[in-house]
Design a protein around this motif. Structure first.
Motif, mmCIF file in Angstrom:
data_model
loop_
_atom_site.group_PDB
_atom_site.id
_atom_site.type_symbol
_atom_site.label_atom_id
_atom_site.label_comp_id
_atom_site.label_asym_id
_atom_site.label_seq_id
_atom_site.Cartn_x
_atom_site.Cartn_y
_atom_site.Cartn_z
ATOM 1 N N ARG A 180 -11.696 0.206 -1.558
ATOM 2 C CA ARG A 180 -10.215 -0.322 -1.619
ATOM 3 C C ARG A 180 -9.078 0.245 -2.501
ATOM 4 N N SER A 181 -8.051 0.395 -2.220
ATOM 5 C CA SER A 181 -7.003 0.982 -3.220
ATOM 6 C C SER A 181 -7.215 0.318 -4.611
ATOM 7 N N ASN A 192 -4.375 9.805 2.875
ATOM 8 C CA ASN A 192 -5.793 9.982 3.156
ATOM 9 C C ASN A 192 -6.149 11.296 3.305
ATOM 10 N N GLN A 197 2.562 1.698 -3.378
ATOM 11 C CA GLN A 197 1.432 2.083 -4.384
ATOM 12 C C GLN A 197 1.367 3.714 -4.077
ATOM 13 N N ALA A 198 1.576 4.191 -3.005
ATOM 14 C CA ALA A 198 1.501 5.607 -2.739
ATOM 15 C C ALA A 198 2.450 6.416 -3.300
ATOM 16 N N GLY A 205 -0.380 5.886 5.198
ATOM 17 C CA GLY A 205 -1.787 5.840 4.721
ATOM 18 C C GLY A 205 -2.619 7.014 5.366
ATOM 19 N N ASP A 247 -6.700 9.995 -3.321
ATOM 20 C CA ASP A 247 -5.651 8.984 -2.587
ATOM 21 C C ASP A 247 -5.697 7.688 -3.291
ATOM 22 N N GLY A 248 -6.131 7.295 -4.447
ATOM 23 C CA GLY A 248 -6.283 6.034 -4.980
ATOM 24 C C GLY A 248 -7.206 5.077 -4.499
ATOM 25 N N VAL A 249 -8.108 5.462 -3.830
ATOM 26 C CA VAL A 249 -9.345 4.584 -3.270
ATOM 27 C C VAL A 249 -10.436 4.658 -4.397
ATOM 28 N N ALA A 263 0.720 -1.312 -0.057
ATOM 29 C CA ALA A 263 0.098 0.002 -0.079
ATOM 30 C C ALA A 263 0.797 1.268 -0.163
#
Length: 490
Positions: A404-405, A313, A56-57, A309, A465-467, A53
């Motif tokens: 979810r991401s 967010n 990925q960020a 995270g 934020d990719g969510v 995670a």
């Protein structure tokens, strides 16, 4: 007056500063330490593992390649999750991992786990933050916070800094948390932990890796002279006495059941498994993130990843609030989404500590859990928890991908999601090219065209934020967009 003052120039504070700077906010970071360099931040003592995670960020902001370079790692193609890890010192076998348990995992060039250092992470983030106009003020300790209706004043040294918002990213002993009156609750420690760089006369007496023993645990790291120990003394020794060679040797001998001899101590520090969390992540115009919001033992390597995270967010939500384009309750969703994640991490570490306690009861439980971890389901469960793949925010949508991401979708022309998110905007992937008119009403990046693998979806709306905020047809799109992005254009 700044839009935001961030207290703490560690990875969490710097990542948040980059997010806010990317959105055009004016940001100052205040850091107590005058110099970010320290042996506790560099290898080997500053070694940290980033999970999928977090990786990925970094990728979604164009920061992964610089981080890989700073970490001395070559990029490579990844398939199913390769990360295994451990639970309470009991190692997992990668052969037991079930890739089918990650149905939204698509092939991506990003690794599943990255061993790096705090020094590497902070150098990459600080360089990006400065390029985005963030001012980093080092060598100044915060001593006061005063909130008003429309701003906050932070006193640091002889200066006062006014901002519309303040975020405490200043670690487990956060000054901001105390000054702003956050309630900090949880459980007291069962052990004193030690990490140290030492010379040992007879290191062959110590087994490599994680070693659970009848009295606790010791870890012989990959790098020479780097050791950790857990001594179940109720946390009595932590920061209460000097860490002498004789004391460290005594603890290591008890933990290992050997007569190993320490000849020199270069660096040593103690910690505990005290597990605490703020009751809320916001008090008025002051917010907290990272260790300022939650502390726990380092078992499982979740601290840094959970803090990153938090920053991912919070960043876009706070920026939209500063700019006056956010829905009224957008900032409240930071606490609503991240507080449960922090609470889950605290319980995850508590469970490991309880299993590791000396005594026949815990030993019996360890045997049971070791058997479970040797199964396909057991290994997969732990990897799902450690990697961040299974984090899902409750966004009120039954579709299993929402909350979810987002997977790393590839369009047929070779463009991938990671290429489309680097400016920090929301992205609408319209695989059927049917939403262009609706998308034009919102401040989002619209990308149309078929995907190599769209997971059977017609379109996916991805937050900054990719969510995944929405996955479906045109009828519900505007309702979801309004929830996250405020009022539509004209």
């Amino acid at each position: 007056m700044d839009d935001v003052v961030i207290v703490g120039a560690g990875p969490v504070g710097l990542f948040l500063a980059c997010e806010l700077g990317l959105a055009g906010c004016s940001v100052s970071v205040i850091e107590r330490e005058a110099d970010g360099s320290s042996p506790w931040r560099s290898q080997p003592l500053g070694m940290r593992g980033l999970t999928a995670a977090s990786i990925q960020a970094f990728d979604r902001r164009g920061l992964l390649e610089p981080l890989l370079q700073a970490s001395g790692v070559e990029p490579g193609e990844s398939g199913p999750p390769r990360m295994v890890g451990h639970f309470a010192g009991m190692m997992l076998d990668a052969a037991n991992l079930d890739p089918a348990a990650f149905p939204f995992r698509l092939p991506t060039p990003t690794p599943d786990v990255l061993l790096t250092s705090l020094e590497a992470v902070e150098s990459v983030l600080a360089e990006r933050a400065v390029k985005l106009g963030v001012e980093i003020k080092r060598g100044t300790a915060v001593s006061g916070i005063t909130q008003y209706d429309d701003n906050v004043v932070v006193r640091a040294g002889e200066q006062e800094y006014a901002a519309r918002w303040v975020v405490g990213c200043d670690g487990g002993r956060s000054t901001v948390r105390g000054l702003a009156g956050f309630e900090f609750v949880g459980t007291e420690p069962l052990f004193t932990g030690y990490t140290m760089q030492v010379d040992i006369e007879d290191p062959e007496k110590l087994s490599p890796g994680f070693n659970l023993t009848p009295t606790g645990m010791y870890i012989r790291m990959m790098t020479d002279g780097h050791y950790s120990m857990l001594d179940f003394d109720g946390g009595a020794f932590d920061r209460s006495q000097e860490l002498t060679r004789d004391h460290l040797q005594d603890v290591l001998r008890r933990m290992s059941g050997t007569d190993v001899t320490l000849t020199d101590v270069h660096l040593a520090s103690s910690f505990t498994d005290r597990a605490m969390q703020t009751a809320t992540y916001r008090q008025g115009r002051v917010l907290v993130a990272g260790d300022a919001a939650h502390i726990h033992s380092p078992l499982g390597g979740q601290g840094l990843n959970t803090g990153l995270g938090d920053a991912m967010n919070l960043g876009w939500k706070l920026a939209a609030t500063v700019q006056g384009v956010a829905p009224d309750d957008l900032l409240d969703t930071y606490d609503g989404e991240r507080h449960p994640v922090g609470a889950s991490v605290l319980d995850w570490t508590r469970a490991q500590v309880d299993v590791m306690k000396p005594g026949p009861q815990a030993e019996a439980v360890r045997g049971l859990i070791r058997d479970l971890l040797a199964t396909r389901d057991g290994t997969t469960y732990v990897v799902g928890k450690l990697s961040g793949y299974w984090i899902r925010y409750d966004l009120g949508d039954e579709h299993d991908l929402v909350g979810r991401s987002a997977p790393d979708f590839y369009l047929e022309d070779g463009t991938r999601l990671g290429d489309l998110t680097q400016d920090g905007r929301a992205v609408l992937l319209d695989f059927t090219s049917s939403l262009q008119e609706q998308a034009a009403r919102w401040d989002i990046r619209y990308v149309a065209g078929p995907a190599r693998d769209g997971l059977g979806l017609p379109a996916v709306l991805i937050r900054p934020d990719g969510v995944v905020a929405w996955a479906g047809g045109p009828a519900t799109f505007d309702t979801v967009a309004a929830r996250w992005f405020g009022t539509a254009r004209g």
